[in-house]
Motif scaffolding. Sequence first.
Motif, mmCIF file in Angstrom:
data_model
loop_
_atom_site.group_PDB
_atom_site.id
_atom_site.type_symbol
_atom_site.label_atom_id
_atom_site.label_comp_id
_atom_site.label_asym_id
_atom_site.label_seq_id
_atom_site.Cartn_x
_atom_site.Cartn_y
_atom_site.Cartn_z
ATOM 1 N N GLU A 97 16.477 129.117 -9.398
ATOM 2 C CA GLU A 97 15.155 129.296 -9.871
ATOM 3 C C GLU A 97 14.443 128.024 -9.671
ATOM 4 N N THR A 98 13.008 128.227 -8.947
ATOM 5 C CA THR A 98 12.151 127.212 -8.761
ATOM 6 C C THR A 98 11.358 126.761 -10.045
ATOM 7 N N GLU A 120 8.510 129.030 -11.127
ATOM 8 C CA GLU A 120 9.371 130.211 -11.832
ATOM 9 C C GLU A 120 9.314 130.106 -13.235
ATOM 10 N N ARG A 121 10.000 128.696 -13.513
ATOM 11 C CA ARG A 121 10.237 128.407 -15.172
ATOM 12 C C ARG A 121 9.123 128.036 -15.741
ATOM 13 N N THR A 168 14.956 139.042 -6.034
ATOM 14 C CA THR A 168 15.230 137.910 -6.594
ATOM 15 C C THR A 168 15.768 137.907 -7.761
ATOM 16 N N ASP A 169 15.626 138.973 -8.664
ATOM 17 C CA ASP A 169 16.080 139.038 -10.024
ATOM 18 C C ASP A 169 17.579 139.226 -9.973
ATOM 19 N N ARG A 172 10.497 140.310 -6.235
ATOM 20 C CA ARG A 172 10.723 140.063 -7.383
ATOM 21 C C ARG A 172 12.125 140.884 -7.984
ATOM 22 N N ARG A 181 7.704 131.385 -16.758
ATOM 23 C CA ARG A 181 8.371 131.966 -17.546
ATOM 24 C C ARG A 181 7.914 131.209 -19.030
ATOM 25 N N PRO A 200 18.528 130.815 -17.028
ATOM 26 C CA PRO A 200 17.857 130.806 -15.783
ATOM 27 C C PRO A 200 18.776 130.712 -14.551
#
Length: 272
Positions: free
Chosen positions: A6-7, A10-11, A269-270, A266, A14, A2
């Motif tokens: 990453e917040t 977000e985890r 961010t990626d 998104r 996932r 990750p």
Amino acid sequence: MPAQNETMIERVIRILEVFGAGENALTASEIARRAKLPLATAHRIVGDLVAARVLEREPDRRVRIGLRLWELATRASSAMSLRDIALPYMEDLHAVVKQHTQLSVLDRHDVLYLERLSSKDATSANTATAGSRLPALQCAPGIVLAAYSLPAVRDELLTWGRLTEFNKQTVMGRDDLRKIIAEARRVGYALAPGWIHTDVSGIAVPILAADGGAIAALSITIKRDSADELTYLHALHTTARAVSRAMNVENLVTDPRLNLLKQQIRRATDAD
């Protein structure tokens, strides 16, 4: 691994996304591997989600999606409202065509199936189930949803949408796909002959909002080169128009520009 920035949310997302359609239960190690998270991090987040009843732990220590997540999702989801409104009309269509019948929406670069009615009398195979996904560029619902999206949304999909070669019939060229999408907009439906299963065709029509954009796609799978294709198409169009009339589309449809903005955020961010 990750991204460092990453917040936690977000985890968590996932982790939840590793549970595919029809997935029963996974170990924390399997979740960590699929989510590409450190094992200790996955263990901690899974424990928190179990405590919140978002995930449920089996006696063998494997975990699965909990009823609490389903409960929360059904409270506010416009997709569930769409499904509830469309389902009676889908059941009528299904009774007439006796083929696998699906309702789906565009979610980023994928088609997300909200409902599927199967038939023991169907002449074709179909692997789609409620909650499953397919690449939008390579199935009939995705093509028709792209055709009735805003140009910016369509360009985003054609530029960044994933391509998966299911077999030699799968269309892989982005220029070819652009032409196919344009033709789908011209004729009002999409046909994907053999793109996923060589002996199966997907046929899809849009469920339209008041502004002419697609809210969802209504589709069936049929035996490739079926002689009843035009009959099926007429039934699909009739049902899609009925669903459109039944919906208060101004309240249920999400502005496609918002979807595009979310996709752009998104992707940015990626890239970080």
